[in-house]
Design a protein around this motif. Structure first.
Motif, PDB file in Angstrom:
ATOM      1  N   ILE A   1       0.832  -1.198   0.000  1.00  0.00           N
ATOM      2  CA  ILE A   1       0.000   0.000   0.000  1.00  0.00           C
ATOM      3  C   ILE A   1       0.869   1.250   0.000  1.00  0.00           C
ATOM      4  O   ILE A   1       0.575   2.248  -0.673  1.00  0.00           O
ATOM      5  N   GLY A   2       1.976   1.217   0.752  1.00  0.00           N
ATOM      6  CA  GLY A   2       2.900   2.351   0.752  1.00  0.00           C
ATOM      7  C   GLY A   2       3.517   2.585  -0.608  1.00  0.00           C
ATOM      8  O   GLY A   2       3.667   3.735  -1.043  1.00  0.00           O
ATOM      9  N   ALA A   3       3.864   1.483  -1.299  1.00  0.00           N
ATOM     10  CA  ALA A   3       4.426   1.615  -2.639  1.00  0.00           C
ATOM     11  C   ALA A   3       3.408   2.201  -3.603  1.00  0.00           C
ATOM     12  O   ALA A   3       3.738   3.052  -4.443  1.00  0.00           O
ATOM     13  N   LEU A   4       2.137   1.776  -3.476  1.00  0.00           N
ATOM     14  CA  LEU A   4       1.085   2.322  -4.335  1.00  0.00           C
ATOM     15  C   LEU A   4       0.862   3.804  -4.054  1.00  0.00           C
ATOM     16  O   LEU A   4       0.567   4.579  -4.970  1.00  0.00           O
ATOM     17  N   ALA A   5       0.976   4.200  -2.786  1.00  0.00           N
ATOM     18  CA  ALA A   5       0.819   5.617  -2.443  1.00  0.00           C
ATOM     19  C   ALA A   5       1.909   6.451  -3.104  1.00  0.00           C
ATOM     20  O   ALA A   5       1.636   7.542  -3.637  1.00  0.00           O
TER      21      ALA A   5
ATOM     22  N   GLY B   1      -7.523  -0.017   3.220  1.00  0.00           N
ATOM     23  CA  GLY B   1      -6.526   0.219   2.186  1.00  0.00           C
ATOM     24  C   GLY B   1      -6.109  -1.064   1.509  1.00  0.00           C
ATOM     25  O   GLY B   1      -5.102  -1.675   1.877  1.00  0.00           O
ATOM     26  N   LYS B   2      -6.896  -1.497   0.541  1.00  0.00           N
ATOM     27  CA  LYS B   2      -6.551  -2.705  -0.193  1.00  0.00           C
ATOM     28  C   LYS B   2      -7.027  -2.560  -1.630  1.00  0.00           C
ATOM     29  O   LYS B   2      -7.943  -1.787  -1.923  1.00  0.00           O
ATOM     30  N   ILE B   3      -6.410  -3.292  -2.508  1.00  0.00           N
ATOM     31  CA  ILE B   3      -6.792  -3.255  -3.911  1.00  0.00           C
ATOM     32  C   ILE B   3      -6.862  -4.681  -4.417  1.00  0.00           C
ATOM     33  O   ILE B   3      -5.910  -5.452  -4.277  1.00  0.00           O
ATOM     34  N   MET B   4      -8.010  -5.049  -4.959  1.00  0.00           N
ATOM     35  CA  MET B   4      -8.177  -6.388  -5.513  1.00  0.00           C
ATOM     36  C   MET B   4      -7.282  -6.527  -6.741  1.00  0.00           C
ATOM     37  O   MET B   4      -7.146  -5.603  -7.538  1.00  0.00           O
ATOM     38  N   THR B   5      -6.706  -7.716  -6.885  1.00  0.00           N
ATOM     39  CA  THR B   5      -5.745  -7.934  -7.961  1.00  0.00           C
ATOM     40  C   THR B   5      -6.373  -7.691  -9.331  1.00  0.00           C
ATOM     41  O   THR B   5      -5.765  -7.091 -10.213  1.00  0.00           O
ATOM     42  N   ASP B   6      -7.620  -8.128  -9.498  1.00  0.00           N
ATOM     43  CA  ASP B   6      -8.249  -7.964 -10.804  1.00  0.00           C
ATOM     44  C   ASP B   6      -8.536  -6.501 -11.106  1.00  0.00           C
ATOM     45  O   ASP B   6      -8.557  -6.078 -12.262  1.00  0.00           O
ATOM     46  N   ARG B   7      -8.732  -5.693 -10.052  1.00  0.00           N
ATOM     47  CA  ARG B   7      -8.994  -4.276 -10.270  1.00  0.00           C
ATOM     48  C   ARG B   7      -7.724  -3.518 -10.641  1.00  0.00           C
ATOM     49  O   ARG B   7      -7.782  -2.414 -11.147  1.00  0.00           O
ATOM     50  N   GLY B   8      -6.571  -4.087 -10.334  1.00  0.00           N
ATOM     51  CA  GLY B   8      -5.313  -3.450 -10.702  1.00  0.00           C
ATOM     52  C   GLY B   8      -4.757  -3.927 -12.024  1.00  0.00           C
ATOM     53  O   GLY B   8      -3.712  -3.448 -12.464  1.00  0.00           O
TER      54      GLY B   8
ATOM     55  N   LEU C   1      -9.493   5.422  -8.157  1.00  0.00           N
ATOM     56  CA  LEU C   1     -10.700   4.606  -8.122  1.00  0.00           C
ATOM     57  C   LEU C   1     -10.463   3.249  -7.473  1.00  0.00           C
ATOM     58  O   LEU C   1     -11.341   2.723  -6.782  1.00  0.00           O
ATOM     59  N   ALA C   2      -9.291   2.675  -7.704  1.00  0.00           N
ATOM     60  CA  ALA C   2      -9.037   1.336  -7.192  1.00  0.00           C
ATOM     61  C   ALA C   2      -8.574   1.326  -5.746  1.00  0.00           C
ATOM     62  O   ALA C   2      -8.827   0.365  -5.024  1.00  0.00           O
ATOM     63  N   LEU C   3      -7.901   2.397  -5.292  1.00  0.00           N
ATOM     64  CA  LEU C   3      -7.317   2.409  -3.952  1.00  0.00           C
ATOM     65  C   LEU C   3      -7.915   3.493  -3.061  1.00  0.00           C
ATOM     66  O   LEU C   3      -8.363   3.219  -1.943  1.00  0.00           O
ATOM     67  N   MET C   4      -7.925   4.730  -3.550  1.00  0.00           N
ATOM     68  CA  MET C   4      -8.353   5.838  -2.701  1.00  0.00           C
ATOM     69  C   MET C   4      -9.845   5.800  -2.395  1.00  0.00           C
ATOM     70  O   MET C   4     -10.267   6.099  -1.275  1.00  0.00           O
ATOM     71  N   VAL C   5     -10.670   5.440  -3.375  1.00  0.00           N
ATOM     72  CA  VAL C   5     -12.117   5.391  -3.153  1.00  0.00           C
ATOM     73  C   VAL C   5     -12.492   4.374  -2.077  1.00  0.00           C
ATOM     74  O   VAL C   5     -13.273   4.693  -1.162  1.00  0.00           O
ATOM     75  N   PRO C   6     -11.964   3.128  -2.118  1.00  0.00           N
ATOM     76  CA  PRO C   6     -12.268   2.194  -1.018  1.00  0.00           C
ATOM     77  C   PRO C   6     -11.833   2.709   0.345  1.00  0.00           C
ATOM     78  O   PRO C   6     -12.527   2.492   1.347  1.00  0.00           O
TER      79      PRO C   6
ATOM     80  N   ALA D   1       3.702   9.933  -7.741  1.00  0.00           N
ATOM     81  CA  ALA D   1       4.521  10.092  -8.943  1.00  0.00           C
ATOM     82  C   ALA D   1       3.660  10.362 -10.171  1.00  0.00           C
ATOM     83  O   ALA D   1       3.991  11.230 -10.994  1.00  0.00           O
ATOM     84  N   GLU D   2       2.549   9.651 -10.285  1.00  0.00           N
ATOM     85  CA  GLU D   2       1.686   9.830 -11.455  1.00  0.00           C
ATOM     86  C   GLU D   2       1.007  11.198 -11.429  1.00  0.00           C
ATOM     87  O   GLU D   2       0.854  11.841 -12.469  1.00  0.00           O
ATOM     88  N   VAL D   3       0.589  11.649 -10.235  1.00  0.00           N
ATOM     89  CA  VAL D   3      -0.006  12.980 -10.121  1.00  0.00           C
ATOM     90  C   VAL D   3       1.030  14.050 -10.465  1.00  0.00           C
ATOM     91  O   VAL D   3       0.721  15.039 -11.154  1.00  0.00           O
ATOM     92  N   TYR D   4       2.257  13.849 -10.023  1.00  0.00           N
ATOM     93  CA  TYR D   4       3.320  14.813 -10.325  1.00  0.00           C
ATOM     94  C   TYR D   4       3.570  14.882 -11.828  1.00  0.00           C
ATOM     95  O   TYR D   4       3.692  15.979 -12.397  1.00  0.00           O
TER      96      TYR D   4
END
Length: 229
Positions: free
Chosen positions: A18-22, A113-120, A101-106, A27-30
């Motif tokens: 989750i920290g790596a995704l954050a 703070g979790k993301i389903m594999t299929d959603r990623g 949508l996949a991480l922040m919304v949940p 990075a993507e927003v930047y």
């Protein structure tokens, strides 16, 4: 992937993941912010160039109207450059939105703070095989609708105003057409070419707008099989 299969896949919910995704989201927003600034830069170049051309052409009654069509051609180059930059911008925007949508919304919904594999999968596929998410023509139409079509219209009207009122106000349309000549090019040809180019830009703008209106998909379609209305 079926619903049963997705339930059997362990979600990404470790603190390290989750920290790596954050950090990836930051990075993507930047990157999307940087490319947003580059879009504004080319637009500013077009506006400033147009302002200089109008100032030079209307500085005196004997000043040539030539700077206006010359800057018009320069603005076309800025349009193509900005459309290319916009395609890159949409890539980073796409990735940032997927992470939201996949991480922040949940997280905001209290689901953890979790993301389903299929959603990623959509995001991982985009990293493995990166590609533009908008065509070059659609990017041109979008930038025309937002900024450049209005700049071209101002240049078009300014050119006609210049050849009509300077050096003295034209009495007939034929007199105005004669003033529109550029070197060996007759005035009629210059006016027709400029008018056709402007209408071509208007056509591209309308077409791309209609294509966008007919596209009912949402970012969530990349993440799950249902649409958010």
């Amino acid at each position: 992937m079926t619903e049963t299969d997705s339930e059997l896949i362990e979600p990404i919910d470790g603190s390290k993941e989750i920290g790596a995704l954050a950090h990836l989201y930051r990075a993507e927003v930047y990157r999307s912010t940087i490319w947003r600034q580059r879009l504004d830069m080319t637009t500013n170049w077009a506006v400033v160039s147009t302002g200089i051309a109008l100032s030079v052409s209307f500085a005196s009654a004997t000043a040539s109207p030539l700077p206006i069509p010359l800057v018009g051609m320069l603005t076309i180059m800025f349009l193509f450059l900005e459309a290319r930059r916009y395609r890159y911008f949409m890539t980073w925007k796409f990735r940032a939105r997927l992470l939201e949508l996949a991480l922040m919304v949940p997280v905001l919904r209290g689901e953890g703070g979790k993301i389903m594999t299929d959603r990623g999968t959509a995001l991982s596929d985009d990293y493995v095989t990166p590609d533009f998410h908008i065509s070059a023509l659609q990017a041109i139409g979008h930038r025309l609708r937002r900024n450049y079509l209005w700049i071209f219209m101002i240049q078009y009207v300014a050119y006609f105003a210049k050849i009509w009122i300077h050096p003295i106000e034209a009495v007939t349309i034929e007199q105005m057409v004669q003033r529109a000549h550029i070197g060996p090019l007759p005035g009629g040809l210059v006016i027709v070419a400029g008018t056709l180019l402007l209408f071509a830009f208007i056509g591209v703008t309308i077409w791309t707008y209609r294509v966008k209106q007919k596209d009912t998909s949402r970012m969530s379609d990349y993440l799950k099989g249902e649409k958010i209305e």
